[in-house]
Design a protein around this motif. Structure first.
Motif, short mmCIF file in Angstrom:
data_model
loop_
_atom_site.label_atom_id
_atom_site.label_comp_id
_atom_site.label_asym_id
_atom_site.label_seq_id
_atom_site.Cartn_x
_atom_site.Cartn_y
_atom_site.Cartn_z
N PHE A 52 22.36 -47.40 35.07
CA PHE A 52 22.56 -45.97 34.80
C PHE A 52 21.58 -45.10 35.54
CE2 PHE A 52 25.47 -46.79 31.40
CZ PHE A 52 25.00 -47.91 30.74
N GLN A 53 21.96 -43.87 35.74
CA GLN A 53 21.07 -42.91 36.42
C GLN A 53 19.80 -42.70 35.62
OE1 GLN A 53 22.84 -39.09 37.05
NE2 GLN A 53 20.94 -38.19 37.82
N MET A 54 19.91 -42.58 34.32
CA MET A 54 18.74 -42.33 33.49
C MET A 54 18.15 -43.62 32.95
SD MET A 54 18.73 -39.05 33.60
CE MET A 54 17.80 -38.41 32.25
N TYR A 55 18.46 -44.73 33.59
CA TYR A 55 17.97 -46.07 33.23
C TYR A 55 18.45 -46.50 31.84
CZ TYR A 55 14.48 -43.42 35.91
OH TYR A 55 13.87 -42.53 36.72
N ASN A 56 18.38 -45.60 30.88
CA ASN A 56 18.83 -45.92 29.51
C ASN A 56 18.17 -47.17 28.95
OD1 ASN A 56 20.38 -43.68 29.62
ND2 ASN A 56 22.35 -44.72 29.70
N LEU A 57 16.88 -47.25 29.12
CA LEU A 57 16.15 -48.35 28.48
C LEU A 57 15.82 -47.94 27.06
CD1 LEU A 57 13.61 -49.35 31.28
CD2 LEU A 57 15.84 -50.33 30.76
N ILE A 58 15.65 -48.93 26.18
CA ILE A 58 15.29 -48.62 24.80
C ILE A 58 13.77 -48.50 24.74
CG2 ILE A 58 15.34 -49.48 22.45
CD1 ILE A 58 18.02 -50.54 22.92
N PRO A 59 13.30 -47.30 24.40
CA PRO A 59 11.86 -47.04 24.54
C PRO A 59 10.96 -47.91 23.67
CG PRO A 59 12.99 -45.17 23.51
CD PRO A 59 14.05 -46.13 23.91
N VAL A 60 11.49 -48.39 22.53
CA VAL A 60 10.60 -49.16 21.66
C VAL A 60 10.61 -50.66 21.99
CG1 VAL A 60 10.79 -47.52 19.77
CG2 VAL A 60 12.37 -49.45 19.89
N LEU A 61 11.33 -51.05 23.03
CA LEU A 61 11.33 -52.46 23.42
C LEU A 61 10.62 -52.62 24.76
CD1 LEU A 61 15.02 -53.48 22.56
CD2 LEU A 61 12.96 -53.86 21.21
N PHE A 71 30.64 -58.33 37.93
CA PHE A 71 30.31 -57.30 38.91
C PHE A 71 29.35 -56.29 38.32
CE2 PHE A 71 33.06 -53.76 37.39
CZ PHE A 71 33.80 -54.45 36.45
N LEU A 72 28.72 -55.51 39.23
CA LEU A 72 27.77 -54.49 38.79
C LEU A 72 28.38 -53.11 38.95
CD1 LEU A 72 24.51 -55.74 40.58
CD2 LEU A 72 25.18 -56.11 38.21
N LEU A 73 28.19 -52.25 37.95
CA LEU A 73 28.62 -50.85 38.05
C LEU A 73 27.38 -49.97 38.02
CD1 LEU A 73 31.75 -50.49 35.73
CD2 LEU A 73 31.63 -50.39 38.21
N CYS A 74 27.14 -49.20 39.09
CA CYS A 74 25.94 -48.39 39.16
C CYS A 74 26.33 -46.92 39.22
CB CYS A 74 25.12 -48.76 40.40
SG CYS A 74 24.90 -50.52 40.60
N ASP A 75 25.89 -46.15 38.24
CA ASP A 75 26.21 -44.72 38.19
C ASP A 75 24.99 -43.92 38.63
OD1 ASP A 75 27.70 -42.56 35.62
OD2 ASP A 75 27.21 -42.24 37.74
N GLU A 76 25.03 -43.46 39.90
CA GLU A 76 23.90 -42.70 40.47
C GLU A 76 22.57 -43.40 40.25
OE1 GLU A 76 24.35 -39.68 41.92
OE2 GLU A 76 26.06 -38.72 41.00
N PRO A 77 22.43 -44.64 40.69
CA PRO A 77 21.22 -45.40 40.36
C PRO A 77 19.95 -44.78 40.92
CG PRO A 77 22.51 -46.54 42.04
CD PRO A 77 23.35 -45.38 41.56
N THR A 78 20.06 -44.00 42.01
CA THR A 78 18.83 -43.43 42.57
C THR A 78 18.72 -41.94 42.26
OG1 THR A 78 19.99 -42.95 44.63
CG2 THR A 78 18.84 -45.06 44.47
N GLY A 79 19.63 -41.43 41.43
CA GLY A 79 19.70 -39.99 41.18
C GLY A 79 18.41 -39.39 40.67
#
Lengths: 379, 390, 246
Positions: free
Chosen positions: C101-110, C174-182
């Motif tokens: 994802f563009q905003m990485y969408n990582l879980i901040p508490v992990l 497969f990989l789906l990348c939405d604006e990975p460097t945005g």
């Protein structure tokens, strides 16, 4: 008022949250209303006590009687304008759980002593004629669905035997707090039928000309009968009622504690919710400021929102409490009256507003102090 | 495989202000709930413990308490001859006729007087109630104005300590002993010689309010009762002591329980609203995380379970906190009027394990109700939309 | 081999036919995609470009099973995902798609490790096996030494690399990348693009990427433009040409 739509639209943006916050207020104020009613019920005796009435009891114990002969002596004391007496009967109507207070009263003077209780003249006359007559309070009539003319059987406990009375009239209270759950019948009938304590009454009630004279008269009366076989203990009616409340112990402490816990928690919950809501709207509030609205405006906006939720929720809660009390006593007869007074409602609304203000002030201040640049950049 | 619980625990920590708020809301509710019930339980327990399974109370038929009852001496003699009565070697039939009245004494710290129950007895009263033990001083001597008081009396009233003298009923009495009845209603009573008391209160000779009888065994009650109720010489009602006291406690216990339950339920609703608010906010703040998890392949079921678990964690901590806060109340003595005997009764809060368990269950219920709707919302939000939310 | 005329052979890994998506906004119907066709083979690296609102993300969401089309079909590795139930689709995503994802969408508490591990929790691998996979994935993206850091302790570029590690850890189709460097600065963007490149070239991954960044698009084998709801091929970077006659 031209900004009303701003307030309203913000409140409706997250309907669930607004509803839940208003709901928290409703709950807290409902409890407040109920607690106020309970507190009122306990204090009712004190509230309605006549300022110009004294109660004379046997000094040894409240359950010991006083001689009828004292009546005339009491009436002759200067400053005393009226004397009456009564006896506690304590009978059982059908089932012990159907408790209500029964008094054997002095038919000659009792009615004048309690002008707050109103009995139509013709009904009182019927009572005077019928030795087995009874006057019943309005609330009690309603509770058992009695009608005038009904014959009510009561099983005596202190004065054993089966007793029956004819309802000859109904008394109404002039104020909401007046206790209309009592059952009056004639003391002369009781005295005639009872096998012991003849010529003895339970207690005397005295009217005095001047309420300020009460303290002096209490002493005078007790001195009159000091060192006699039956000594007296006199008190103002208010003090007498208050002593019962005090004996019941820390009921008020209990109520205050519960009330405090509730409000503290409410403050916490709503404060937190409002803080979250403001954080979410940082960008919008910043835009308002960018457009040209002043800090003070943003502060006022947030506070008006929180107080609106508080008042609406609190109003609903108080309204529900009022409705609940209209159902009557939830304990089935233990509380003489269960009512939310207009004063309590006003106090409750005031508290809700105060909590709304307190909970909103911190987030409001932080919102009003936002630097536009920071806020628009914050994601 | 479910979403790891460490995610929930850490998320609660990350939003610690909201978590603390919800925890306190539940803690407050559970605390009030347990406190009120333990008040009622304590009152009831004090009265119920006052009775023994092997004792019976004899009163006039129709009396609602001891005070409005009267039992004459001749009737006491009939009772003594009834079957089932324990005849303790040497002291004769264990029947204690008793005169019960009320006297007022100043209540400590309340600024008013309270009505104390005064029981005129013979020394047989102690044999009939073997659980009553004299712990200080001695018993009263027959014929003298001496008082043997329960252990709560000195704490409840002014001027009734061991050795003090007090005036009531036109006479001067001395407190010569203190007894302990193990936390029952007797601990609030003053005992003395019945003949002296009768004189003071100008009661007829040979009249008592009740007779307490020690039976040979709990089962002997039936034959004892049948014999006396069918005997034409007496009109009495006979209750097992335990039942008598259980009925006595009913009014006040009902009052406290009804009011306490209303308060607890209403507070519970408020706490649930608080928990809902917290959880809905959590779901809103974490909508992107939730959408990511769902994108990765975690199904609605695991999302729902995850949030419900989170809510239950809050509830559990809140419930434990509420119970811990209330625990010190256990054993705290207070007193009030028992409306059925019109006398002051000292009793203690009784925080039992059962009540604590009820408190925790209540907390978990609130956590469940407060957690499910937000959890369902979390699982149902459209993923694509949530992923892009800025 | 990538084709957009709907005539690709049956051997393509990802096949979209007549794909359409319509939104209703305030009473109006907006047709974001109409009659779109796409074939992608295994090992391809495709970039989608187009103006804002052209539906690039919508296309990605449809291909990744995050959304359901209004018309047409999507078949991946032989599975028709268009009419799958929500539950099956969820399970399918877990197995086949790696999202970046563009905003990485990582879980901040992990931690980075725990974030990357998430897709594996949906499998039946043992804890030890999972650890092996995660460590490998994090090594591939070059973050082996930062496994136990929290997202807030990582730079943007590092966060995105954790995102990529998460995307590949379960070895998806497969990989789906939405604006990975945005959201990244130039240097980090380049590092991330190098990584994607390597994954495709050296590890044989298939990648579909939506991007605004022409430099990112250059890294892909094929650049497709999304215009008026259909795909158009770009023969040279940045300039679309009309599709071959149908």
């Amino acid at each position: 008022m031209k900004y009303l739509h701003l307030v309203v639209s913000n409140l409706f943006r997250k309907k669930t949250r607004t509803a839940l916050t208003a709901g928290s207020f409703a709950v807290a104020l409902f409890l407040f209303g109920i607690l106020a009613a309970v507190d009122g019920a306990f204090k009712q005796g004190v509230d309605v006590a006549g300022v110009d009435r004294l109660v004379v009891l046997n000094r040894v114990s409240i359950i010991q009687p006083l001689p009828l002969a004292y009546r005339d002596r009491l009436a002759r004391i200067p400053g005393v304008t009226g004397v009456t007496f009564a006896n506690w009967f304590g009978g059982v109507y059908q089932d012990e759980r159907n408790f209500f207070p029964q008094f054997a009263i002095d038919r000659e003077h009792y009615r004048q002593m309690y002008p707050e209780f109103v009995v139509p003249d013709d009904q009182w006359q019927a009572f005077l004629i019928d030795k087995e007559g009874a006057i019943v309070g309005e609330a009690l009539m309603e509770r058992f669905k009695w009608k005038i003319g009904d014959r009510i059987p009561v099983k005596g406990t202190i004065f054993p035997g089966s007793w029956e009375f004819n309802i000859r009239g109904v008394y109404r209270g002039q104020r909401v707090q007046d206790d209309t759950t009592q059952f009056w019948f004639r003391w002369d009938y009781l005295d005639e039928r009872k096998s012991f304590t003849k010529g003895l009454v339970g207690w005397y009630v005295i009217r005095i000309a001047n309420p300020d004279d009460a303290v002096r008269l209490v002493k005078v009366i007790d001195e009159q009968f000091a060192n006699s076989p039956t000594e007296t203990k006199t008190d103002t009616e208010k003090a007498f009622a208050a002593s019962f409340v005090k004996q019941m112990g820390n009921i008020q402490l209990l109520i205050m504690s519960v009330g405090s816990v509730v409000f503290f928690t409410l403050l916490l919950v709503t404060g937190n919710t409002m803080a979250i809501a403001v954080r979410e709207r940082t960008r919008e509030l910043a835009v308002l400021k960018a457009v040209g609205f002043r800090d003070g405006f943003v502060l006022a906006l947030v506070i008006v929102e929180t107080m609106t939720v508080a008042v609406v929720g609190g109003g609903v809660g108080l309204g529900l409490a009022k409705l609940f009390t209209l159902r009557g006593d939830p304990t089935g007869g233990l509380l003489p009256f269960f009512y939310v007074s207009p004063k309590s409602i006003a106090l409750g609304l005031g508290l809700a507003l105060a909590v709304g203000l307190a909970a909103g002030i911190l987030p409001a201040l932080s919102a009003s102090r936002l630097r536009v640049v920071d806020a628009l950049r914050r994601i | 495989m479910a979403i790891p619980i460490v995610y929930n625990v850490r998320s609660l920590g990350a939003r610690w202000t909201s978590t603390v708020v919800a925890v306190l809301g539940i803690a407050g509710t559970v605390g009030v709930f347990v406190a009120m019930l333990s008040l009622a339980r304590g009152f009831e327990a004090t009265l119920v413990a006052s009775g023994s399974a092997r004792n019976a109370i004899v009163r006039r038929a129709g009396a609602t308490s001891e005070m409005d009852s009267s039992v004459m001496l001749e009737q006491v003699r009939v009772v003594e001859d009834a079957p089932g009565v324990e005849r303790g070697g040497g002291s004769g039939p264990l029947v204690s006729p008793e005169v019960v009245v009320i006297a007022s004494f100043p209540l400590k710290g309340r600024g008013t007087e309270g009505n104390a129950q005064v029981r005129g007895v013979s020394l047989k009263a102690l044999t009939v109630r073997p659980t009553v033990k004299i712990v200080a001083g001695r018993a009263f001597r027959p014929g003298l104005s001496e008082l043997l008081v329960g252990r709560n009396v000195a704490a409840s009233y002014d001027g009734l300590e061991l050795g003090q003298t007090v005036k009531f009923g036109g006479g001067t009495w001395t407190v010569v002993g203190v007894f302990d009845s193990g936390g029952t209603a007797y601990d609030s009573e003053l005992w003395c010689d019945y003949s002296v008391l009768r004189q003071v209160y100008q009661r007829p000779l040979n009249m008592f309010q009740s007779a307490t009888v020690r039976l040979t065994s709990p089962d002997a009650l039936t034959s004892f009762k049948d014999a006396l109720t069918s005997d034409p010489r007496v009109t009495v009602q006979i209750d097992r002591e335990i039942d008598y006291y259980a009925k006595q406690s009913r009014q006040l216990t009902t009052l406290i329980t009804v009011l306490g339950s209303i308060i607890a339920v209403v507070m519970g609703i408020g706490a649930v609203f608080g928990a809902l608010n917290t959880m809905y906010s959590a779901v809103a703040e974490r909508s992107r995380e939730i959408a990511t998890l769902r994108a990765l392949g975690f199904g609605s079921g695991s999302i729902v379970i995850s949030f419900v678990v989170e809510s239950l964690c809050i509830a559990l901590v809140g419930g434990l906190l509420g119970c811990i806060v209330v625990l010190p109340l256990n054993g705290l003595t207070t007193g009030t009027i028992n409306w059925q005997t019109f006398s002051h009764l000292a009793f203690a809060f009784s925080v039992t394990p059962g009540l604590l368990a009820m408190g925790l269950a209540f907390a978990l219920l609130m956590g469940l109700v407060g957690g499910v709707p937000p959890a369902v919302r979390a699982a149902r939000a459209p993923i694509a939309f949530a992923l892009r939310e800025l | 081999m990538v084709s957009i005329d709907g005539r690709g052979d049956g051997k393509s890994l990802i096949r979209a036919r007549g794909l359409g998506k319509t939104y209703r906004r305030g009473g109006e119907e907006i047709h974001v995609l109409q009659g779109l066709n796409l074939d992608v083979d295994a090992g391809d690296f495709v970039a989608f470009m187009g103006p804002s609102g052209s539906g690039k993300t919508t296309l990605l969401n449809l291909l990744g099973g995050l959304d359901v089309p209004s018309a047409g079909s999507v078949i991946v590795a032989g599975d028709e995902i268009t009419h799958m139930s929500a539950r099956k689709l969820t399970a399918w995503r877990a197995r086949h798609v790696g999202f970046v994802f563009q905003m990485y969408n990582l879980i901040p508490v992990l931690t980075a490790f725990q974030n990357a591990e998430l897709p594996l929790l949906l499998t039946s691998l043992s804890k030890a096996e999972r650890r092996r996979h995660v460590e490998t994935a994090l090594a591939v993206v070059g973050l082996g030494d930062r496994m136990h850091h929290y997202p807030r302790q990582l730079s943007g570029g590092q966060e995105q690399r954790v995102g990529i590690a998460r995307a590949i850890v379960a070895d998806p189709t497969f990989l789906l990348c939405d604006e990975p460097t945005g959201d990244l600065d130039r240097k980090s963007a380049d590092e991330v693009l190098d990584l994607l490149d390597r994954l495709v070239r050296d590890h044989g991954k298939t990648a579909l990427m939506v991007t605004h960044d022409p430099l990112a698009a250059e890294r892909a084998r094929i650049v497709l433009h999304l215009e008026k709801g259909v795909l158009v091929e770009a023969l040279s970077a940045g300039r679309p040409q009309s599709p071959a006659p149908a």
